[in-house]
Design an enzyme around this catalytic site. Structure first.
Site, PDB file in Angstrom:
ATOM      1  N   GLN A   1       1.218  -1.546  -0.137  1.00 18.72           N
ATOM      2  CA  GLN A   1       0.551  -0.460  -0.031  1.00 18.72           C
ATOM      3  C   GLN A   1       0.847   1.343   0.002  1.00 18.72           C
ATOM      4  O   GLN A   1       1.656   1.313   0.883  1.00 18.72           O
ATOM      5  CB  GLN A   1      -0.929   0.038   0.984  1.00 18.72           C
ATOM      6  CG  GLN A   1      -1.617   1.159   1.744  1.00 18.72           C
ATOM      7  CD  GLN A   1      -2.566   1.077   2.937  1.00 18.72           C
ATOM      8  OE1 GLN A   1      -2.245   0.712   3.727  1.00 18.72           O
ATOM      9  NE2 GLN A   1      -3.202   2.254   2.772  1.00 18.72           N
ATOM     10  N   GLY A   2       0.458   2.159  -0.902  1.00 15.37           N
ATOM     11  CA  GLY A   2       1.571   3.155  -1.214  1.00 15.37           C
ATOM     12  C   GLY A   2       0.573   4.937  -0.764  1.00 15.37           C
ATOM     13  O   GLY A   2       0.083   5.223  -1.794  1.00 15.37           O
ATOM     14  N   TYR A   3       0.221   4.944   0.589  1.00 13.43           N
ATOM     15  CA  TYR A   3      -0.401   6.067   0.712  1.00 13.43           C
ATOM     16  C   TYR A   3       0.343   6.705   0.917  1.00 13.43           C
ATOM     17  O   TYR A   3       0.092   7.827   1.001  1.00 13.43           O
ATOM     18  CB  TYR A   3      -1.569   5.625   1.567  1.00 13.43           C
ATOM     19  CG  TYR A   3      -2.640   4.893   1.091  1.00 13.43           C
ATOM     20  CD1 TYR A   3      -3.061   4.242  -0.131  1.00 13.43           C
ATOM     21  CD2 TYR A   3      -4.176   5.318   1.544  1.00 13.43           C
ATOM     22  CE1 TYR A   3      -4.519   3.784  -0.547  1.00 13.43           C
ATOM     23  CE2 TYR A   3      -5.845   4.873   1.115  1.00 13.43           C
ATOM     24  CZ  TYR A   3      -5.488   4.513  -0.113  1.00 13.43           C
ATOM     25  OH  TYR A   3      -6.737   4.190  -0.169  1.00 13.43           O
ATOM     26  N   SER A   4       1.511   6.790   2.758  1.00 10.87           N
ATOM     27  CA  SER A   4       1.379   7.504   3.693  1.00 10.87           C
ATOM     28  C   SER A   4       2.866   7.975   2.589  1.00 10.87           C
ATOM     29  O   SER A   4       3.808   7.144   2.176  1.00 10.87           O
ATOM     30  CB  SER A   4       2.028   7.524   4.736  1.00 10.87           C
ATOM     31  OG  SER A   4       1.224   6.743   4.975  1.00 10.87           O
TER      32      SER A   4
ATOM     33  N   GLU B   1     -10.044  -0.737   5.978  1.00  9.38           N
ATOM     34  CA  GLU B   1      -8.926  -0.917   6.289  1.00  9.38           C
ATOM     35  C   GLU B   1      -8.632  -1.199   7.760  1.00  9.38           C
ATOM     36  O   GLU B   1      -8.610  -2.315   8.525  1.00  9.38           O
ATOM     37  CB  GLU B   1      -7.413  -0.113   6.067  1.00  9.38           C
ATOM     38  CG  GLU B   1      -6.225  -0.283   6.430  1.00  9.38           C
ATOM     39  CD  GLU B   1      -5.310   0.950   6.413  1.00  9.38           C
ATOM     40  OE1 GLU B   1      -5.381   1.981   5.496  1.00  9.38           O
ATOM     41  OE2 GLU B   1      -4.140   0.664   7.085  1.00  9.38           O
TER      42      GLU B   1
ATOM     43  N   SER C   1      -4.115   6.536  12.601  1.00 11.49           N
ATOM     44  CA  SER C   1      -4.010   7.052  14.139  1.00 11.49           C
ATOM     45  C   SER C   1      -4.929   7.164  15.054  1.00 11.49           C
ATOM     46  O   SER C   1      -6.113   7.935  15.158  1.00 11.49           O
ATOM     47  CB  SER C   1      -2.755   8.123  15.006  1.00 11.49           C
ATOM     48  OG  SER C   1      -3.719   9.872  14.494  1.00 11.49           O
ATOM     49  N   ASN C   2      -4.801   6.533  16.537  1.00 10.87           N
ATOM     50  CA  ASN C   2      -6.031   7.444  17.103  1.00 10.87           C
ATOM     51  C   ASN C   2      -6.747   8.335  17.351  1.00 10.87           C
ATOM     52  O   ASN C   2      -7.745   8.628  17.813  1.00 10.87           O
ATOM     53  CB  ASN C   2      -5.685   5.954  18.889  1.00 10.87           C
ATOM     54  CG  ASN C   2      -5.995   5.004  18.286  1.00 10.87           C
ATOM     55  OD1 ASN C   2      -5.884   4.002  18.023  1.00 10.87           O
ATOM     56  ND2 ASN C   2      -6.146   4.598  20.374  1.00 10.87           N
ATOM     57  N   GLU C   3      -5.511   9.378  18.245  1.00 11.80           N
ATOM     58  CA  GLU C   3      -6.418  10.797  18.096  1.00 11.80           C
ATOM     59  C   GLU C   3      -6.703  11.214  16.845  1.00 11.80           C
ATOM     60  O   GLU C   3      -7.757  11.903  16.632  1.00 11.80           O
ATOM     61  CB  GLU C   3      -4.647  11.782  17.980  1.00 11.80           C
ATOM     62  CG  GLU C   3      -3.969  11.413  18.804  1.00 11.80           C
ATOM     63  CD  GLU C   3      -2.810  10.303  18.948  1.00 11.80           C
ATOM     64  OE1 GLU C   3      -2.592   9.701  18.058  1.00 11.80           O
ATOM     65  OE2 GLU C   3      -2.790   9.904  20.468  1.00 11.80           O
TER      66      GLU C   3
HETATM   67  C1  LIG Z   1       3.976  -0.176  11.672  1.00 11.37           C
HETATM   68  C2  LIG Z   1       2.857   1.385  10.665  1.00 11.37           C
HETATM   69  C3  LIG Z   1       2.538   0.503   9.173  1.00 11.37           C
HETATM   70  C4  LIG Z   1       2.150   0.943   8.578  1.00 11.37           C
HETATM   71  N1  LIG Z   1       2.147   0.639   7.098  1.00 11.37           N
HETATM   72  C5  LIG Z   1       1.317   1.623   5.845  1.00 11.37           C
HETATM   73  C6  LIG Z   1       1.216   0.764   5.005  1.00 11.37           C
HETATM   74  O1  LIG Z   1       1.492   0.176   4.577  1.00 11.37           O
HETATM   75  N2  LIG Z   1       0.822   1.527   4.067  1.00 11.37           N
HETATM   76  C7  LIG Z   1       0.750   3.379   3.994  1.00 11.37           C
HETATM   77  O2  LIG Z   1       0.429   4.030   3.551  1.00 11.37           O
HETATM   78  N3  LIG Z   1       0.873   3.497   5.109  1.00 11.37           N
HETATM   79  C8  LIG Z   1       1.471   2.918   6.249  1.00 11.37           C
HETATM   80  N4  LIG Z   1       1.770   2.995   7.540  1.00 11.37           N
HETATM   81  C9  LIG Z   1       1.496   4.995   7.698  1.00 11.37           C
HETATM   82  C10 LIG Z   1       0.595   4.723   8.990  1.00 11.37           C
HETATM   83  O3  LIG Z   1      -0.795   5.136   8.002  1.00 11.37           O
HETATM   84  C11 LIG Z   1       0.703   6.726   9.094  1.00 11.37           C
HETATM   85  O4  LIG Z   1       2.163   6.300   9.967  1.00 11.37           O
HETATM   86  C12 LIG Z   1      -0.020   6.894   9.981  1.00 11.37           C
HETATM   87  O5  LIG Z   1      -0.980   7.514   9.411  1.00 11.37           O
HETATM   88  C13 LIG Z   1       0.125   8.284  10.942  1.00 11.37           C
HETATM   89  O6  LIG Z   1       1.290   9.273   9.816  1.00 11.37           O
HETATM   90  P1  LIG Z   1       2.510   9.615  11.137  1.00 11.37           P
HETATM   91  O7  LIG Z   1       2.993   8.736  10.760  1.00 11.37           O
HETATM   92  O8  LIG Z   1       2.581  11.211   9.548  1.00 11.37           O
HETATM   93  O9  LIG Z   1       1.901  10.607  11.090  1.00 11.37           O
HETATM   94  P2  LIG Z   1       1.161  12.264  11.603  1.00 11.37           P
HETATM   95  O10 LIG Z   1       0.271  12.407  10.826  1.00 11.37           O
HETATM   96  O11 LIG Z   1       2.838  12.645  11.797  1.00 11.37           O
HETATM   97  O12 LIG Z   1       1.417  12.548  13.426  1.00 11.37           O
HETATM   98  C14 LIG Z   1       1.970  13.003  14.097  1.00 11.37           C
HETATM   99  C15 LIG Z   1       1.006  11.921  15.401  1.00 11.37           C
HETATM  100  O13 LIG Z   1       0.448  14.179  15.769  1.00 11.37           O
HETATM  101  C16 LIG Z   1      -0.691  13.781  15.493  1.00 11.37           C
HETATM  102  N5  LIG Z   1      -1.889  13.976  15.471  1.00 11.37           N
HETATM  103  C17 LIG Z   1      -1.729  14.766  13.813  1.00 11.37           C
HETATM  104  N6  LIG Z   1      -3.052  15.292  13.316  1.00 11.37           N
HETATM  105  C18 LIG Z   1      -3.414  14.800  14.656  1.00 11.37           C
HETATM  106  C19 LIG Z   1      -4.935  16.060  14.371  1.00 11.37           C
HETATM  107  N7  LIG Z   1      -5.095  16.425  13.632  1.00 11.37           N
HETATM  108  N8  LIG Z   1      -5.531  16.169  15.464  1.00 11.37           N
HETATM  109  C20 LIG Z   1      -4.114  15.388  17.056  1.00 11.37           C
HETATM  110  N9  LIG Z   1      -3.072  14.727  16.656  1.00 11.37           N
HETATM  111  C21 LIG Z   1      -3.004  14.886  15.547  1.00 11.37           C
HETATM  112  C22 LIG Z   1      -1.114  12.132  15.937  1.00 11.37           C
HETATM  113  O14 LIG Z   1      -1.656  10.961  16.243  1.00 11.37           O
HETATM  114  C23 LIG Z   1       0.392  11.353  15.974  1.00 11.37           C
HETATM  115  O15 LIG Z   1       0.719  10.737  17.485  1.00 11.37           O
HETATM  116  C24 LIG Z   1       1.946   2.500   8.233  1.00 11.37           C
HETATM  117  C25 LIG Z   1       2.324   2.730  10.128  1.00 11.37           C
HETATM  118  C26 LIG Z   1       3.090   1.725  10.936  1.00 11.37           C
HETATM  119  C27 LIG Z   1       4.176   2.425  11.923  1.00 11.37           C
END
Ligand SMILES: Cc1cc2nc3c(=O)[nH]c(=O)nc-3n(C[C@H](O)[C@H](O)[C@H](O)COP(=O)(O)OP(=O)(O)OC[C@H]3O[C@@H](n4cnc5c(N)ncnc54)[C@H](O)[C@@H]3O)c2cc1C
Length: 395
Positions: free
Chosen positions: A126-129, A244, A380-382
């Site tokens: 999955q290439g989202y992030s 998902e 994320s849970n937030e």
């Molecule tokens: C082990 C693992 C596997 C993954 N696998 C995939 C994958 O296969 N493909 C893919 O595309 N992605 C994948 N991901 C990515 C995952 O979806 C993202 O890590 C996730 O959506 C959070 O984005 P970020 O890491 O950029 O954190 P950020 O968005 O930068 O957030 C950082 C912190 O800030 C908090 N935060 C951000 N915005 C807000 C807000 N508006 N209000 C309150 N709090 C906020 C978040 O909750 C978090 O605690 C994976 C992540 C992990 C850790």
């Protein structure tokens, strides 16, 4: 609302249990039980066994080679599979891309890709992030520029789970830069063997290689690989994220983990007595037990809604939050029960300790650290809390 299982559903549970007892290879179940790392061939072997039985695509409609199971049947299967220590089904092709192609893909795309997901020809990731686009996914920057009957892709994806095993990646790419960010995103299928793609491993905190970053430099992809219309990727992205988040509660996994924590607390002695008799520890276990019971009922309520009124909406965020908080609390309890044996780098002596190895406890720290991811991925849970406050509490 009737939350008990019908006679037919109980009979189905027996059928699943018998199938798992007869067909789940002992070595795979043992690897899962002790938290060992599953290799690609392990996952492929389990997929092939389920595919032979016709149960691999248990979320797909019958017309596409799925089981056509009801939400309750899916839940029973997941619960029994977790109880039997079956490897988790790799979701990217089966639970994510499959439903997307069934809803948005062309007939050619469905005929070509769906059978290859089932027989294991194509492994998807999955290439989202991206480095600057996680929670705020719509700000993604990876560009796809149309050039004749191809798109040229430049940019970077990250956190790509199990990408090192994958043949293909489904990507969200930016195809328009003006207007609302959500309106300039497209969903495209990319063969990872295409020149210009580089995959680099990311080592997680426990040392495992589960995720990757993927770099795209002038990667030429046939325009026919676009799913749906250009710039309708956000609709597809949201649809996929809904899939998902199904089974994200992981009730079966938590039930299993709770049993293990209780067993561990029974065989662990503190001050000459089993830890489970320590009132403080017993109360901690009881807390999680009660939370889990409450979540089971919430899960059944949502299954009931899904069965009677179509897919549940933002309520799935409750399951995501509760499910992951409970699983992390269970990790925490086993870490407390193990004490020094839960150290991240157990000594040689500990590895040689048959009792610990037998109980699978030497992997405790790795498991604990690895499961920090649960409250981050899949939104994320937030972010789930934000969804609940907006969509359900209307704050
Ligand atoms: C082990 C693992 C596997 C993954 N696998 C995939 C994958 O296969 N493909 C893919 O595309 N992605 C994948 N991901 C990515 C995952 O979806 C993202 O890590 C996730 O959506 C959070 O984005 P970020 O890491 O950029 O954190 P950020 O968005 O930068 O957030 C950082 C912190 O800030 C908090 N935060 C951000 N915005 C807000 C807000 N508006 N209000 C309150 N709090 C906020 C978040 O909750 C978090 O605690 C994976 C992540 C992990 C850790």
């Amino acid at each position: 609302m009737d939350l008990s299982f019908t006679k037919e559903e109980e009979a189905f549970r027996d059928e699943v249990r018998t199938f798992l007892a007869d067909n789940l290879p002992d070595d795979l179940a043992e690897k899962v039980r002790i938290g060992g790392e599953l290799e690609k061939h392990d996952m492929e072997r389990w997929h092939a066994i389920l595919n032979d039985k016709g149960w691999l695509a248990y979320g797909w409609p019958v017309e596409f080679g799925g089981t056509g199971w009801s939400p309750v049947e899916k839940h029973i299967f997941e619960e029994e599979a977790a109880r039997a220590n079956a490897p988790r089904i790799v979701p990217f092709g089966l639970a994510m891309l499959g439903p997307v192609l069934q809803k948005f893909g062309s007939k050619e795309q469905q005929d070509h890709y769906l059978p290859r997901i089932l027989d294991g020809t194509d492994w998807w990731c999955q290439g989202y992030s991206e480095p600057g686009a996680g929670s705020d996914l719509a700000s993604l920057k990876t560009r796809a520029v149309r050039d004749g009957d191809e798109y040229v892709i430049n940019g970077q994806k990250t956190w790509t789970t199990l990408g090192q095993h994958a043949d293909w990646i489904f990507c969200l790419v930016r195809t328009k830069t003006d207007g609302k960010p959500q309106e300039g995103i497209s969903f495209i299928l990319v063969d990872l063997a295409t020149p210009g793609i580089e995959m680099r491993p990311i080592k997680l905190i426990e040392g495992g290689h589960e995720v990757n970053e993927v770099f795209f430099t002038d990667v030429r992809v046939p325009a026919a690989n676009l799913v749906g219309e250009e710039n309708m990727g956000w609709t597809i992205a949201k649809f996929l994220l809904g899939h998902e988040r199904t089974n994200i509660a992981g009730v079966g996994f938590s039930m299993k983990a709770l049993e293990e924590v209780k067993a561990l607390a029974r065989r662990t002695k503190r001050n000459g007595k089993p830890l489970i008799e320590n009132p403080l520890f017993a109360a901690r276990i009881a807390d999680v037990d009660i939370e889990l019971e409450a979540m089971k009922i919430t899960n059944l309520r949502m299954l009931y809604t899904a069965q009677t009124q179509g897919a549940p909406g933002p309520e799935t965020s409750i399951l995501k939050i509760k499910g992951t908080v409970i699983r992390q609390a269970l990790n925490d309890l086993s870490r407390r029960a193990l004490g020094p044996a839960a150290a991240p780098f157990p000594s040689e002596a500990m590895f040689g300790n048959a009792a610990l190895v037998e109980a699978g406890d030497v992997n405790n720290a790795a498991d604990y650290f690895n499961n920090r991811k649960l409250s981050i991925f899949g939104g994320s849970n937030e972010i789930q809390r934000n969804i609940l406050t907006k969509a359900m509490l209307e704050l």
